[in-house]
Motif scaffolding. Sequence first.
Motif, PDB file in Angstrom:
ATOM      1  N   UNK A  93       0.683  -1.202  -0.692  1.00  0.00           N
ATOM      2  CA  UNK A  93      -0.136   0.163  -0.252  1.00  0.00           C
ATOM      3  C   UNK A  93       0.683   1.087  -0.014  1.00  0.00           C
ATOM      4  N   UNK A  94       1.985   1.470   1.119  1.00  0.00           N
ATOM      5  CA  UNK A  94       2.926   1.978   0.991  1.00  0.00           C
ATOM      6  C   UNK A  94       3.067   2.540  -0.618  1.00  0.00           C
ATOM      7  N   UNK A  95       3.577   1.730  -0.841  1.00  0.00           N
ATOM      8  CA  UNK A  95       4.305   1.768  -2.046  1.00  0.00           C
ATOM      9  C   UNK A  95       3.538   2.224  -2.914  1.00  0.00           C
ATOM     10  N   UNK A  96       2.174   2.028  -3.925  1.00  0.00           N
ATOM     11  CA  UNK A  96       1.461   2.606  -4.299  1.00  0.00           C
ATOM     12  C   UNK A  96       0.732   4.163  -3.524  1.00  0.00           C
ATOM     13  N   UNK A  97       1.516   4.513  -2.396  1.00  0.00           N
ATOM     14  CA  UNK A  97       0.384   5.751  -2.560  1.00  0.00           C
ATOM     15  C   UNK A  97       2.166   6.078  -2.501  1.00  0.00           C
ATOM     16  N   UNK A  98       3.223   5.525  -2.924  1.00  0.00           N
ATOM     17  CA  UNK A  98       4.758   6.734  -3.334  1.00  0.00           C
ATOM     18  C   UNK A  98       4.440   6.950  -4.823  1.00  0.00           C
ATOM     19  N   UNK A  99       4.146   5.671  -5.427  1.00  0.00           N
ATOM     20  CA  UNK A  99       3.979   5.814  -6.504  1.00  0.00           C
ATOM     21  C   UNK A  99       2.719   6.580  -7.510  1.00  0.00           C
ATOM     22  N   UNK A 100       1.942   7.088  -6.381  1.00  0.00           N
ATOM     23  CA  UNK A 100       0.663   8.211  -6.834  1.00  0.00           C
ATOM     24  C   UNK A 100       0.914   9.538  -7.395  1.00  0.00           C
ATOM     25  N   UNK A 101       2.395   9.350  -6.372  1.00  0.00           N
ATOM     26  CA  UNK A 101       2.980  11.777  -5.935  1.00  0.00           C
ATOM     27  C   UNK A 101       3.188  11.488  -6.631  1.00  0.00           C
ATOM     28  N   UNK A 102       3.117  12.968  -7.726  1.00  0.00           N
ATOM     29  CA  UNK A 102       3.395  14.001  -8.273  1.00  0.00           C
ATOM     30  C   UNK A 102       4.935  13.756  -8.554  1.00  0.00           C
TER      31      UNK A 102
END
Length: 151
Positions: A93-102
């Motif tokens: 979940x953290x990985x996916x959230x980081x990858x969504x950042x600008x």
Amino acid sequence: MDKDKFVNKVLEAETTMYRVAKSILICDCDTEDAVQDAILKAYTKLSTLRKEQYFKTWLIRILINECYKKKRSQTVTVPIEEYMKVSYDNGRELYEAIMKLPSHIRITIVLHYIEGYSVEEIGRILKIPAGTVKSRMHNGRKLLKEELKDE
């Protein structure tokens, strides 16, 4: 710096290079190409390195430039399988959230929290003021908190 020392220093920085490139380009094949291009460019421009103690910072700067050059030259199409591929299950979940950042915030977060660079080092690598690094990290933490609040 001789060839053997260059190879050793590149091997020491290999994991960092991959993570930084992955945070910018996302696609594994583009990431690998950018890392290879950066290593080749660094070897040919080795004479421009002023202080050997800053080799890793210098190399990461070259890599970031190569990543952005590659990103500008192509249209972004990433297969969903490639995007969702994670080498570890914990922290997905953290990985996916980081990858969504600008991307400008994502690279700052990766350099600081994953690679352990200081604010000043990130400022040198990205060629931005330390205050800008701090604000990007603040914005990144805020966005991550918002994204992960339900997790």
